[in-house]
Scaffold this motif. Structure first.
Motif, PDB file in Angstrom:
ATOM      1  N   ILE A  39     -15.627   8.577  44.720  1.00 50.15           N
ATOM      2  CA  ILE A  39     -14.443   7.786  45.033  1.00 50.15           C
ATOM      3  C   ILE A  39     -13.329   8.694  45.557  1.00 50.15           C
ATOM      4  CG2 ILE A  39     -12.610   6.386  44.007  1.00 50.15           C
ATOM      5  CD1 ILE A  39     -14.756   5.220  42.141  1.00 50.15           C
ATOM      6  N   CYS A  40     -13.186   9.867  44.987  1.00 53.95           N
ATOM      7  CA  CYS A  40     -12.109  10.772  45.367  1.00 53.95           C
ATOM      8  C   CYS A  40     -12.320  11.406  46.733  1.00 53.95           C
ATOM      9  CB  CYS A  40     -11.958  11.876  44.313  1.00 53.95           C
ATOM     10  SG  CYS A  40     -11.408  11.239  42.717  1.00 53.95           S
ATOM     11  N   GLN A  41     -13.576  11.609  47.127  1.00 50.20           N
ATOM     12  CA  GLN A  41     -13.851  12.270  48.402  1.00 50.20           C
ATOM     13  C   GLN A  41     -13.960  11.225  49.516  1.00 50.20           C
ATOM     14  OE1 GLN A  41     -17.448  14.421  47.644  1.00 50.20           O
ATOM     15  NE2 GLN A  41     -16.379  16.155  46.750  1.00 50.20           N
ATOM     16  N   SER A  42     -13.054  11.299  50.455  1.00 52.24           N
ATOM     17  CA  SER A  42     -13.065  10.373  51.581  1.00 52.24           C
ATOM     18  C   SER A  42     -14.074  10.839  52.624  1.00 52.24           C
ATOM     19  CB  SER A  42     -11.677  10.313  52.219  1.00 52.24           C
ATOM     20  OG  SER A  42     -11.722   9.538  53.382  1.00 52.24           O
ATOM     21  N   PRO A  43     -14.832   9.920  53.202  1.00 51.31           N
ATOM     22  CA  PRO A  43     -15.797  10.314  54.231  1.00 51.31           C
ATOM     23  C   PRO A  43     -15.130  10.574  55.585  1.00 51.31           C
ATOM     24  CG  PRO A  43     -15.886   7.960  53.886  1.00 51.31           C
ATOM     25  CD  PRO A  43     -14.924   8.513  52.875  1.00 51.31           C
ATOM     26  N   TYR A  44     -13.811  10.343  55.687  1.00 50.94           N
ATOM     27  CA  TYR A  44     -13.114  10.466  56.952  1.00 50.94           C
ATOM     28  C   TYR A  44     -12.322  11.770  57.016  1.00 50.94           C
ATOM     29  CZ  TYR A  44     -14.248   5.543  56.904  1.00 50.94           C
ATOM     30  OH  TYR A  44     -14.919   4.367  56.826  1.00 50.94           O
ATOM     31  N   THR A  45     -12.332  12.376  58.187  1.00 48.44           N
ATOM     32  CA  THR A  45     -11.562  13.593  58.389  1.00 48.44           C
ATOM     33  C   THR A  45     -10.118  13.217  58.733  1.00 48.44           C
ATOM     34  OG1 THR A  45     -12.026  13.669  60.763  1.00 48.44           O
ATOM     35  CG2 THR A  45     -13.606  14.774  59.282  1.00 48.44           C
ATOM     36  N   GLU A  46      -9.249  14.208  58.756  1.00 45.02           N
ATOM     37  CA  GLU A  46      -7.856  13.953  59.136  1.00 45.02           C
ATOM     38  C   GLU A  46      -7.770  13.449  60.568  1.00 45.02           C
ATOM     39  OE1 GLU A  46      -5.122  17.121  58.287  1.00 45.02           O
ATOM     40  OE2 GLU A  46      -6.078  17.533  56.359  1.00 45.02           O
ATOM     41  N   GLU A  47      -8.648  13.962  61.435  1.00 42.66           N
ATOM     42  CA  GLU A  47      -8.662  13.504  62.826  1.00 42.66           C
ATOM     43  C   GLU A  47      -9.059  12.031  62.902  1.00 42.66           C
ATOM     44  OE1 GLU A  47     -10.597  14.578  67.172  1.00 42.66           O
ATOM     45  OE2 GLU A  47     -11.312  15.632  65.393  1.00 42.66           O
ATOM     46  N   ASP A  48     -10.035  11.596  62.072  1.00 41.44           N
ATOM     47  CA  ASP A  48     -10.418  10.188  62.030  1.00 41.44           C
ATOM     48  C   ASP A  48      -9.236   9.319  61.635  1.00 41.44           C
ATOM     49  OD1 ASP A  48     -13.059  10.762  62.707  1.00 41.44           O
ATOM     50  OD2 ASP A  48     -13.727  10.852  60.613  1.00 41.44           O
ATOM     51  N   VAL A  49      -8.475   9.752  60.659  1.00 38.75           N
ATOM     52  CA  VAL A  49      -7.313   8.986  60.194  1.00 38.75           C
ATOM     53  C   VAL A  49      -6.257   8.910  61.293  1.00 38.75           C
ATOM     54  CG1 VAL A  49      -5.436   8.923  58.502  1.00 38.75           C
ATOM     55  CG2 VAL A  49      -7.757   9.511  57.769  1.00 38.75           C
ATOM     56  N   ARG A  50      -6.003  10.036  61.973  1.00 39.19           N
ATOM     57  CA  ARG A  50      -5.031  10.028  63.089  1.00 39.19           C
ATOM     58  C   ARG A  50      -5.499   9.103  64.204  1.00 39.19           C
ATOM     59  NH1 ARG A  50      -4.920  15.566  62.012  1.00 39.19           N
ATOM     60  NH2 ARG A  50      -6.302  15.959  63.774  1.00 39.19           N
ATOM     61  N   ASN A  51      -6.801   9.136  64.530  1.00 34.82           N
ATOM     62  CA  ASN A  51      -7.332   8.260  65.581  1.00 34.82           C
ATOM     63  C   ASN A  51      -7.196   6.797  65.193  1.00 34.82           C
ATOM     64  OD1 ASN A  51      -8.010  10.422  67.195  1.00 34.82           O
ATOM     65  ND2 ASN A  51     -10.140  10.464  66.554  1.00 34.82           N
ATOM     66  N   GLU A  52      -7.438   6.486  63.927  1.00 36.44           N
ATOM     67  CA  GLU A  52      -7.294   5.104  63.479  1.00 36.44           C
ATOM     68  C   GLU A  52      -5.843   4.652  63.606  1.00 36.44           C
ATOM     69  OE1 GLU A  52      -7.764   2.219  59.594  1.00 36.44           O
ATOM     70  OE2 GLU A  52      -8.062   4.374  59.370  1.00 36.44           O
ATOM     71  N   GLU A  53      -4.910   5.501  63.223  1.00 35.88           N
ATOM     72  CA  GLU A  53      -3.491   5.151  63.325  1.00 35.88           C
ATOM     73  C   GLU A  53      -3.083   4.945  64.782  1.00 35.88           C
ATOM     74  OE1 GLU A  53      -1.673   8.409  61.287  1.00 35.88           O
ATOM     75  OE2 GLU A  53      -2.103   7.584  59.303  1.00 35.88           O
ATOM     76  N   ALA A  54      -3.576   5.805  65.680  1.00 36.18           N
ATOM     77  CA  ALA A  54      -3.257   5.665  67.104  1.00 36.18           C
ATOM     78  C   ALA A  54      -3.849   4.371  67.662  1.00 36.18           C
ATOM     79  CB  ALA A  54      -3.783   6.867  67.884  1.00 36.18           C
ATOM     80  N   LEU A  55      -5.080   4.052  67.286  1.00 36.58           N
ATOM     81  CA  LEU A  55      -5.714   2.820  67.764  1.00 36.58           C
ATOM     82  C   LEU A  55      -4.997   1.598  67.201  1.00 36.58           C
ATOM     83  CD1 LEU A  55      -7.931   1.399  69.328  1.00 36.58           C
ATOM     84  CD2 LEU A  55      -9.405   1.639  67.310  1.00 36.58           C
ATOM     85  N   ARG A  56      -4.630   1.645  65.941  1.00 37.63           N
ATOM     86  CA  ARG A  56      -3.910   0.522  65.329  1.00 37.63           C
ATOM     87  C   ARG A  56      -2.577   0.292  66.051  1.00 37.63           C
ATOM     88  NH1 ARG A  56      -5.063  -1.583  60.471  1.00 37.63           N
ATOM     89  NH2 ARG A  56      -6.249   0.284  59.953  1.00 37.63           N
ATOM     90  N   ALA A  57      -1.848   1.361  66.354  1.00 34.92           N
ATOM     91  CA  ALA A  57      -0.569   1.241  67.068  1.00 34.92           C
ATOM     92  C   ALA A  57      -0.791   0.675  68.464  1.00 34.92           C
ATOM     93  CB  ALA A  57       0.118   2.602  67.152  1.00 34.92           C
ATOM     94  N   TYR A  58      -1.861   1.132  69.140  1.00 33.98           N
ATOM     95  CA  TYR A  58      -2.185   0.641  70.491  1.00 33.98           C
ATOM     96  C   TYR A  58      -2.491  -0.852  70.464  1.00 33.98           C
ATOM     97  CZ  TYR A  58      -4.967  -0.044  74.741  1.00 33.98           C
ATOM     98  OH  TYR A  58      -5.470  -0.520  75.916  1.00 33.98           O
TER      99      TYR A  58
END
Length: 124
Positions: A39-58
């Motif tokens: 549960i504590c270890q996320s399968p997503y990298t920091e780059e994945d999170v940034r890409n998701e935020e950019a796509l969500r904003a777009y």
């Protein structure tokens, strides 16, 4: 003799029960620790999170240009919409696997000449 057998069986039974309880407790605690680590270890990298935020904003942004209707037949794709503004506008194909927040080139694009457009494209 019967008394001795019954006492031996009782001790073996009690020892077996204690052994099973100890093993069960160890396995239970071991499984709980594994679940907490997963549960504590996320399968997503920091780059994945940034890409998701950019796509969500777009995707949440408002645009004055729009595609209002898409119709698909066996032979053609019809696209209707409008654009507002100065400059040159294109209708572009974007494949699902392409990162739209980082696109520099487009594999297929059609120049739009009227602010209100209806385009028909043949399916290859």
């Amino acid at each position: 003799m019967r008394l001795i057998k019954s006492q031996i069986l009782r001790y073996v039974f009690e020892d077996s029960i204690i052994f099973v309880l100890i093993i069960t407790s160890i396995l239970f605690l071991s499984c709980q620790n594994d679940e907490q680590e997963e549960i504590c270890q996320s399968p997503y990298t920091e780059e994945d999170v940034r890409n998701e935020e950019a796509l969500r904003a777009y995707l949440q942004a408002s645009y004055v240009c729009s595609v209002d209707q898409v119709s698909v037949t066996k032979k053609t794709i019809q696209i209707a919409g409008k654009f507002i503004g100065e400059g040159v506008f294109y209708l572009s194909e974007i494949s699902p696997y392409v990162d739209v927040t980082r696109m520099d080139t487009h594999s297929y694009k059609i120049r739009l000449t009227n602010s209100s457009f209806k385009i028909e494209v043949s399916i290859r």
